[in-house]
Design an enzyme around this catalytic site. Structure first.
Site, PDB file in Angstrom:
ATOM      1  N   ALA A  66      28.538  38.313  25.933  1.00 27.76           N
ATOM      2  CA  ALA A  66      29.737  37.890  26.551  1.00 27.76           C
ATOM      3  C   ALA A  66      29.335  37.016  27.880  1.00 27.76           C
ATOM      4  O   ALA A  66      28.426  37.412  28.379  1.00 27.76           O
ATOM      5  CB  ALA A  66      30.865  38.580  26.821  1.00 27.76           C
ATOM      6  N   THR A  68      30.171  36.934  31.293  1.00 24.62           N
ATOM      7  CA  THR A  68      30.975  38.301  31.753  1.00 24.62           C
ATOM      8  C   THR A  68      31.165  37.895  33.461  1.00 24.62           C
ATOM      9  O   THR A  68      31.688  38.749  34.006  1.00 24.62           O
ATOM     10  CB  THR A  68      30.300  39.577  31.659  1.00 24.62           C
ATOM     11  OG1 THR A  68      28.924  39.391  32.348  1.00 24.62           O
ATOM     12  CG2 THR A  68      30.236  40.008  30.368  1.00 24.62           C
ATOM     13  N   THR A 107      38.120  43.256  26.349  1.00 24.68           N
ATOM     14  CA  THR A 107      38.531  43.481  27.787  1.00 24.68           C
ATOM     15  C   THR A 107      39.834  43.965  28.084  1.00 24.68           C
ATOM     16  O   THR A 107      40.682  43.286  27.540  1.00 24.68           O
ATOM     17  CB  THR A 107      37.744  42.440  28.702  1.00 24.68           C
ATOM     18  OG1 THR A 107      38.063  43.041  29.907  1.00 24.68           O
ATOM     19  CG2 THR A 107      38.444  41.155  28.339  1.00 24.68           C
ATOM     20  N   ASP A 108      39.908  44.961  29.131  1.00 19.91           N
ATOM     21  CA  ASP A 108      41.103  45.116  29.651  1.00 19.91           C
ATOM     22  C   ASP A 108      41.703  43.751  30.376  1.00 19.91           C
ATOM     23  O   ASP A 108      42.927  43.839  30.714  1.00 19.91           O
ATOM     24  CB  ASP A 108      41.073  46.265  30.830  1.00 19.91           C
ATOM     25  CG  ASP A 108      40.081  45.995  31.829  1.00 19.91           C
ATOM     26  OD1 ASP A 108      38.878  45.118  31.437  1.00 19.91           O
ATOM     27  OD2 ASP A 108      40.104  46.116  32.837  1.00 19.91           O
ATOM     28  N   TYR A 131      38.090  34.203  31.864  1.00 21.68           N
ATOM     29  CA  TYR A 131      37.450  35.181  31.242  1.00 21.68           C
ATOM     30  C   TYR A 131      38.441  35.982  30.270  1.00 21.68           C
ATOM     31  O   TYR A 131      37.999  35.860  29.032  1.00 21.68           O
ATOM     32  CB  TYR A 131      36.727  36.245  32.230  1.00 21.68           C
ATOM     33  CG  TYR A 131      36.133  37.413  31.582  1.00 21.68           C
ATOM     34  CD1 TYR A 131      35.145  37.448  30.920  1.00 21.68           C
ATOM     35  CD2 TYR A 131      37.006  38.821  31.714  1.00 21.68           C
ATOM     36  CE1 TYR A 131      34.474  38.487  30.276  1.00 21.68           C
ATOM     37  CE2 TYR A 131      36.393  39.683  31.192  1.00 21.68           C
ATOM     38  CZ  TYR A 131      35.256  39.713  30.271  1.00 21.68           C
ATOM     39  OH  TYR A 131      34.796  41.035  29.828  1.00 21.68           O
TER      40      TYR A 131
HETATM   41  N1  LIG Z   1      31.059  44.376  32.116  1.00 21.87           N
HETATM   42  C1  LIG Z   1      32.219  44.893  32.215  1.00 21.87           C
HETATM   43  O1  LIG Z   1      32.636  45.285  33.126  1.00 21.87           O
HETATM   44  C2  LIG Z   1      33.160  44.795  30.987  1.00 21.87           C
HETATM   45  C3  LIG Z   1      32.452  44.185  29.792  1.00 21.87           C
HETATM   46  N2  LIG Z   1      33.221  44.115  28.750  1.00 21.87           N
HETATM   47  C4  LIG Z   1      32.822  43.378  27.542  1.00 21.87           C
HETATM   48  O2  LIG Z   1      31.712  44.296  26.922  1.00 21.87           O
HETATM   49  C5  LIG Z   1      30.665  43.547  26.432  1.00 21.87           C
HETATM   50  C6  LIG Z   1      29.226  43.961  26.897  1.00 21.87           C
HETATM   51  O3  LIG Z   1      29.397  43.781  28.493  1.00 21.87           O
HETATM   52  P1  LIG Z   1      28.071  44.108  29.258  1.00 21.87           P
HETATM   53  O4  LIG Z   1      26.995  44.646  28.575  1.00 21.87           O
HETATM   54  O5  LIG Z   1      28.554  44.677  30.319  1.00 21.87           O
HETATM   55  O6  LIG Z   1      27.968  42.552  29.793  1.00 21.87           O
HETATM   56  P2  LIG Z   1      26.452  41.968  30.544  1.00 21.87           P
HETATM   57  O7  LIG Z   1      26.986  40.886  31.222  1.00 21.87           O
HETATM   58  O8  LIG Z   1      25.761  43.163  30.941  1.00 21.87           O
HETATM   59  O9  LIG Z   1      25.636  41.407  29.064  1.00 21.87           O
HETATM   60  C7  LIG Z   1      26.096  40.215  28.460  1.00 21.87           C
HETATM   61  C8  LIG Z   1      24.871  39.657  27.697  1.00 21.87           C
HETATM   62  O10 LIG Z   1      25.384  38.636  27.044  1.00 21.87           O
HETATM   63  C9  LIG Z   1      24.534  37.653  27.129  1.00 21.87           C
HETATM   64  N3  LIG Z   1      24.814  36.375  27.039  1.00 21.87           N
HETATM   65  C10 LIG Z   1      25.524  35.400  27.737  1.00 21.87           C
HETATM   66  N4  LIG Z   1      25.742  34.389  27.324  1.00 21.87           N
HETATM   67  C11 LIG Z   1      25.005  34.074  26.477  1.00 21.87           C
HETATM   68  C12 LIG Z   1      24.880  33.021  25.324  1.00 21.87           C
HETATM   69  N5  LIG Z   1      25.207  31.729  25.822  1.00 21.87           N
HETATM   70  N6  LIG Z   1      24.058  33.295  24.512  1.00 21.87           N
HETATM   71  C13 LIG Z   1      23.334  34.623  24.516  1.00 21.87           C
HETATM   72  N7  LIG Z   1      23.663  35.652  24.786  1.00 21.87           N
HETATM   73  C14 LIG Z   1      24.371  35.438  26.052  1.00 21.87           C
HETATM   74  C15 LIG Z   1      23.835  38.082  28.475  1.00 21.87           C
HETATM   75  O11 LIG Z   1      22.467  37.348  28.779  1.00 21.87           O
HETATM   76  P3  LIG Z   1      22.168  36.608  29.909  1.00 21.87           P
HETATM   77  O12 LIG Z   1      22.081  37.560  31.299  1.00 21.87           O
HETATM   78  O13 LIG Z   1      20.653  36.283  29.696  1.00 21.87           O
HETATM   79  O14 LIG Z   1      23.042  35.334  30.086  1.00 21.87           O
HETATM   80  C16 LIG Z   1      23.841  39.411  28.749  1.00 21.87           C
HETATM   81  O15 LIG Z   1      22.764  40.081  28.030  1.00 21.87           O
HETATM   82  C17 LIG Z   1      31.213  42.225  26.535  1.00 21.87           C
HETATM   83  O16 LIG Z   1      31.787  41.608  25.242  1.00 21.87           O
HETATM   84  C18 LIG Z   1      32.171  42.066  27.609  1.00 21.87           C
HETATM   85  O17 LIG Z   1      32.960  41.128  27.679  1.00 21.87           O
HETATM   86  C19 LIG Z   1      34.768  44.432  28.669  1.00 21.87           C
HETATM   87  C20 LIG Z   1      35.111  45.060  29.900  1.00 21.87           C
HETATM   88  C21 LIG Z   1      34.528  45.319  30.935  1.00 21.87           C
HETATM   89  C1  LIG Z   2      31.845  43.786  45.673  1.00 27.42           C
HETATM   90  C2  LIG Z   2      33.378  44.075  46.062  1.00 27.42           C
HETATM   91  C3  LIG Z   2      34.236  44.155  45.050  1.00 27.42           C
HETATM   92  N1  LIG Z   2      35.485  44.239  45.354  1.00 27.42           N
HETATM   93  C4  LIG Z   2      36.452  44.118  44.426  1.00 27.42           C
HETATM   94  C5  LIG Z   2      36.497  42.799  43.450  1.00 27.42           C
HETATM   95  C6  LIG Z   2      37.157  43.562  42.324  1.00 27.42           C
HETATM   96  O1  LIG Z   2      38.748  43.467  42.293  1.00 27.42           O
HETATM   97  C7  LIG Z   2      36.461  45.030  42.198  1.00 27.42           C
HETATM   98  C8  LIG Z   2      35.386  44.947  41.086  1.00 27.42           C
HETATM   99  O2  LIG Z   2      34.585  44.003  41.419  1.00 27.42           O
HETATM  100  P1  LIG Z   2      33.636  43.447  40.327  1.00 27.42           P
HETATM  101  O3  LIG Z   2      32.880  42.203  40.459  1.00 27.42           O
HETATM  102  O4  LIG Z   2      32.721  44.500  39.512  1.00 27.42           O
HETATM  103  O5  LIG Z   2      34.781  43.058  39.053  1.00 27.42           O
HETATM  104  P2  LIG Z   2      34.933  42.296  37.812  1.00 27.42           P
HETATM  105  O6  LIG Z   2      33.627  41.427  37.736  1.00 27.42           O
HETATM  106  O7  LIG Z   2      36.171  41.503  37.808  1.00 27.42           O
HETATM  107  O8  LIG Z   2      34.805  43.460  36.752  1.00 27.42           O
HETATM  108  C9  LIG Z   2      35.544  43.134  35.499  1.00 27.42           C
HETATM  109  O9  LIG Z   2      34.177  42.719  34.657  1.00 27.42           O
HETATM  110  C10 LIG Z   2      34.882  42.041  33.502  1.00 27.42           C
HETATM  111  C11 LIG Z   2      33.513  41.698  32.557  1.00 27.42           C
HETATM  112  C12 LIG Z   2      35.499  43.166  32.729  1.00 27.42           C
HETATM  113  O10 LIG Z   2      35.890  42.987  31.695  1.00 27.42           O
HETATM  114  C13 LIG Z   2      36.429  43.954  33.464  1.00 27.42           C
HETATM  115  O11 LIG Z   2      36.696  45.058  32.945  1.00 27.42           O
HETATM  116  C14 LIG Z   2      35.920  44.511  34.757  1.00 27.42           C
HETATM  117  O12 LIG Z   2      34.966  45.361  34.671  1.00 27.42           O
HETATM  118  O13 LIG Z   2      36.131  45.206  43.586  1.00 27.42           O
HETATM  119  C15 LIG Z   2      35.781  44.576  46.643  1.00 27.42           C
HETATM  120  O14 LIG Z   2      36.892  45.004  46.997  1.00 27.42           O
HETATM  121  N2  LIG Z   2      34.948  44.940  47.672  1.00 27.42           N
HETATM  122  C16 LIG Z   2      33.354  44.612  47.265  1.00 27.42           C
HETATM  123  O15 LIG Z   2      32.730  44.932  48.145  1.00 27.42           O
HETATM  124 MG   LIG Z   3      31.337  41.503  37.829  1.00 26.67          MG
END
Ligand SMILES: NC(=O)C1=CN([C@@H]2O[C@H](COP(=O)(O)OP(=O)(O)OC[C@H]3O[C@@H](n4cnc5c(N)ncnc54)[C@H](OP(=O)(O)O)[C@@H]3O)[C@@H](O)[C@H]2O)C=CC1
Ligand SMILES: Cc1cn([C@H]2C[C@H](O)[C@@H](COP(=O)(O)OP(=O)(O)O[C@H]3O[C@@H](C)C(=O)[C@@H](O)[C@H]3O)O2)c(=O)[nH]c1=O
Ligand SMILES: [Mg+2]
Length: 300
Positions: A66, A68, A107-108, A131
């Site tokens: 994704a 992200t 995602t949430d 997002y």
């Molecule tokens: N991380 C979070 O806090 C949360 C994640 N999710 C969902 O969970 C799933 C997994 O997340 P997570 O593993 O943390 O995400 P990461 O950001 O760790 O990994 C996402 C991966 O997707 C790849 N990607 C992005 N763009 C492309 C593209 N154009 N083509 C091919 N690959 C691509 C990235 O590759 P590269 O880095 O090379 O771009 C990366 O390896 C996702 O669907 C995300 O939306 C849901 C809630 C919270």
């Molecule tokens: C680094 C930092 C973050 N924050 C806040 C920003 C934010 O509200 C929260 C978490 O920071 P993050 O950058 O991890 O937040 P964020 O990237 O928005 O995390 C989200 O990512 C995507 C992909 C999802 O799908 C969500 O579930 C959620 O995990 O903490 C502070 O308050 N102080 C800090 O120093």
């Molecule tokens: Mg983040």
């Protein structure tokens, strides 16, 4: 299964948190994980997705990739929608054509987070930013693709690798005496390893049982905390291991301005996944402990 070729599970996002953990899961004998990274397949290319799924016999697809970067998405709208909505649409179409199940991760952030309690799978969605909106687009595309599917929403994904809140906190603690962290956004962290295990279980059921439950599910670790609470516990457990720690100053979101607004309440109910699959998550503190064991080393 001797004499037959293994069942291939196509996993995208191979280099990400979830993709890494899906490759580390204990898949049963007779299964082969075909993990695809960004360099191998650019998900902005719908034609390449169709070709990939059609190129060999595949038993299921887990779309773990994704866009992200939540804040960056606000000014990179087309890329976010291409990766988070159009790519799932392409996988949905390809999986429907091949007659194989699709597991999509969401995602949430599809919720506005504007009321108390844990969000149920059928609660109204109203994303606050690009997002979340693009991920919701991906959900709708998969739901209407005709492919047998499970959409698993998760939240606050963390692990020992990739980019995540735990690693950011530990890095910042190296140079800061205090760290201001928002205390008015609530949710529960999710270990990428726990999530991977859940997705493996669901995928195996979908592959092996035509009547396995489909639809939308929620999975996170158990608990309900703010980001500030999470940071505090990260530093408590890190200090026990001799790792970095610093003092957390709880602040309101208004004191931490970001391009994208985040939901105040991100808590996900586990009712649906428990009813359908008997899955119940472990507490977030225990999952955190395993991650810090890997990052810093076990406590003595
Ligand atoms: N991380 C979070 O806090 C949360 C994640 N999710 C969902 O969970 C799933 C997994 O997340 P997570 O593993 O943390 O995400 P990461 O950001 O760790 O990994 C996402 C991966 O997707 C790849 N990607 C992005 N763009 C492309 C593209 N154009 N083509 C091919 N690959 C691509 C990235 O590759 P590269 O880095 O090379 O771009 C990366 O390896 C996702 O669907 C995300 O939306 C849901 C809630 C919270
Ligand atoms: C680094 C930092 C973050 N924050 C806040 C920003 C934010 O509200 C929260 C978490 O920071 P993050 O950058 O991890 O937040 P964020 O990237 O928005 O995390 C989200 O990512 C995507 C992909 C999802 O799908 C969500 O579930 C959620 O995990 O903490 C502070 O308050 N102080 C800090 O120093
Ligand atoms: Mg983040």
């Amino acid at each position: 299964m001797s004499g037959t070729s293994p069942r291939a599970i196509l996993v995208t996002g191979a280099g990400g948190q979830l993709g890494t953990e899906l490759q580390r899961c204990a898949w049963p004998q007779g299964y082969e994980i075909v993990a695809i990274d960004h360099d191998t397949l650019d998900l902005r290319d719908a034609g390449a997705i169709a070709a990939m799924v059609a190129s060999r016999p595949i038993a299921a697809v887990i779309n773990g990739a994704a866009y992200t970067a939540v804040d960056k998405a606000e000014s990179d709208v087309v890329t976010a929608w291409a990766v988070n909505a159009m790519a799932p649409a392409a996988f949905g179409e390809a999986c429907a054509k091949a007659g194989i199940p699709l597991v999509q991760v969401s995602t949430d952030y599809v919720f506005a987070g504007d009321r108390q309690g844990a969000w149920e799978v059928n609660d109204p969605v109203a994303p606050l930013g690009v997002y979340g909106a693009s991920k919701l687009g991906g959900e709708l595309a998969v739901r209407t693709s005709g492919a047998r599917h499970a959409i698993v929403r998760t939240a606050w994904v963390v692990s020992a690798h990739g980019h995540n809140f735990i690693k950011t906190m530990l890095r910042l603690a190296e140079t800061r005496d205090t760290l201001s962290v928002v205390a008015d956004q609530y949710g529960a962290p999710t270990s990428a390893a726990d999530l991977a295990n859940v997705l493996m279980r669901i995928t195996l059921r979908l592959v092996e049982d035509e009547d396995a439950p489909t639809g939308t599910f929620h999975f996170s670790n158990a608990g309900a905390i703010s980001w500030a609470d999470f940071a505090t516990e990260i530093f408590r457990q890190s200090a026990l291991r001799g790792g970095p720690s610093t003092m957390v100053v709880p602040i309101p979101s208004s004191d931490y301005p970001t391009p994208a607004a985040r939901p105040a309440n991100s808590r996900l109910s586990h009712n649906a996944i428990h009813a359908a699959y008997g899955i119940a998550p472990r507490d977030w503190q225990v999952a955190l402990s395993d991650i810090l064991d890997e990052l810093i080393g076990a406590t003595k």
